[in-house]
Design an enzyme around this catalytic site. Sequence first.
Site, PDB file in Angstrom:
ATOM      1  CG  ASN A  13      -0.227  -0.019   2.520  1.00 21.42           C
ATOM      2  OD1 ASN A  13       0.259  -1.081   2.913  1.00 21.42           O
ATOM      3  ND2 ASN A  13      -0.145   1.105   3.228  1.00 21.42           N
ATOM      4  N   GLY A  15       5.284   2.916  -0.457  1.00 22.52           N
ATOM      5  CA  GLY A  15       6.725   2.710  -0.619  1.00 22.52           C
ATOM      6  C   GLY A  15       7.114   1.791  -1.760  1.00 22.52           C
ATOM      7  CE1 TYR A 170      14.809  -4.243   7.573  1.00 21.86           C
ATOM      8  CE2 TYR A 170      17.133  -3.940   7.060  1.00 21.86           C
ATOM      9  CZ  TYR A 170      15.815  -4.024   6.654  1.00 21.86           C
ATOM     10  OH  TYR A 170      15.505  -3.902   5.323  1.00 21.86           O
ATOM     11  CB  VAL A 203      14.396   2.998  -1.316  1.00 20.76           C
ATOM     12  CG1 VAL A 203      13.230   3.716  -1.976  1.00 20.76           C
ATOM     13  CG2 VAL A 203      15.029   2.007  -2.291  1.00 20.76           C
ATOM     14  CB  THR A 205      10.610   3.961   2.325  1.00 17.09           C
ATOM     15  OG1 THR A 205      11.501   3.421   3.329  1.00 17.09           O
ATOM     16  CG2 THR A 205      11.028   3.433   0.959  1.00 17.09           C
ATOM     17  CG  ASP A 206       6.302   6.433   5.104  1.00 11.70           C
ATOM     18  OD1 ASP A 206       6.731   7.509   4.632  1.00 11.70           O
ATOM     19  OD2 ASP A 206       5.117   6.064   4.977  1.00 11.70           O
TER      20      ASP A 206
END
Length: 246
Positions: A13, A15, A170, A203, A205-206
């Site tokens: 939805n 990114g 991560y 990238v 992104t949020d």
Amino acid sequence: MENKKIALITGANRGIGLETARQLAQQGVKVLLGARSADKGAAAAETLKAEGLDVEFLRIDVDDAATHASAAKHIEETFGKLDILVNNAGISGDEQENGAIVQASKTSPAVLRRVFDTNFFNTVAVTQALLPLVQKSDAGRIVFLSSILGSLTLHNDPNSPIYNFKVPAYDISKTALNGYVVHLAHELKDTPIKVNAAHPGSVVTDMNANGDIPVEEGAKTSVLLALLPDDGYSGKFIYLGDELPW
């Protein structure tokens, strides 16, 4: 529709996932835009439909096994197969202390479990739920959105650009995911299915406010791997066509 490829992208939805959906649909693929939020997923799908693209929303929450089953049932009943699965959904999840990422020695098991649940265990669960449908495709493709931060080789090389950039939970969750890619690709090596890991690049992104490349560029590797030809590779870690070290 019989000759059209069917793709499902998780976490699509926004990114990289949303842009992957856009670029695959632009290539003539029927895209099922997967998201956990019905409102956000439906809105994203409508945005792409307004661009003339063949996209529809399908609710799937990586962390909710019931949605894996319902998504698989919908795809089987509606399309009978799944040609492309892009495991795009993921979280960061590492904690900060005094503005810096908590180091490995202080990263709690609870944080590791939370990040691993989404990025590894539940991503594997999605794949296993949908693999029978991918096996019904004449040319199945499974793409795992990984990260260069999962590369043990580069993390251990003082000359690599990520040597001094450690985000324990991560990074290690992506290392584990890379390991699953290798094993699944080997299991399926005598089938038409190609299984690969994608590094999107850093990238904007949020989830990554410090990124330095646009999302349009970041989606290209996932799209490349989703559309590999019959003689394409499998069991590789790829960035824009170049192989990265595990």
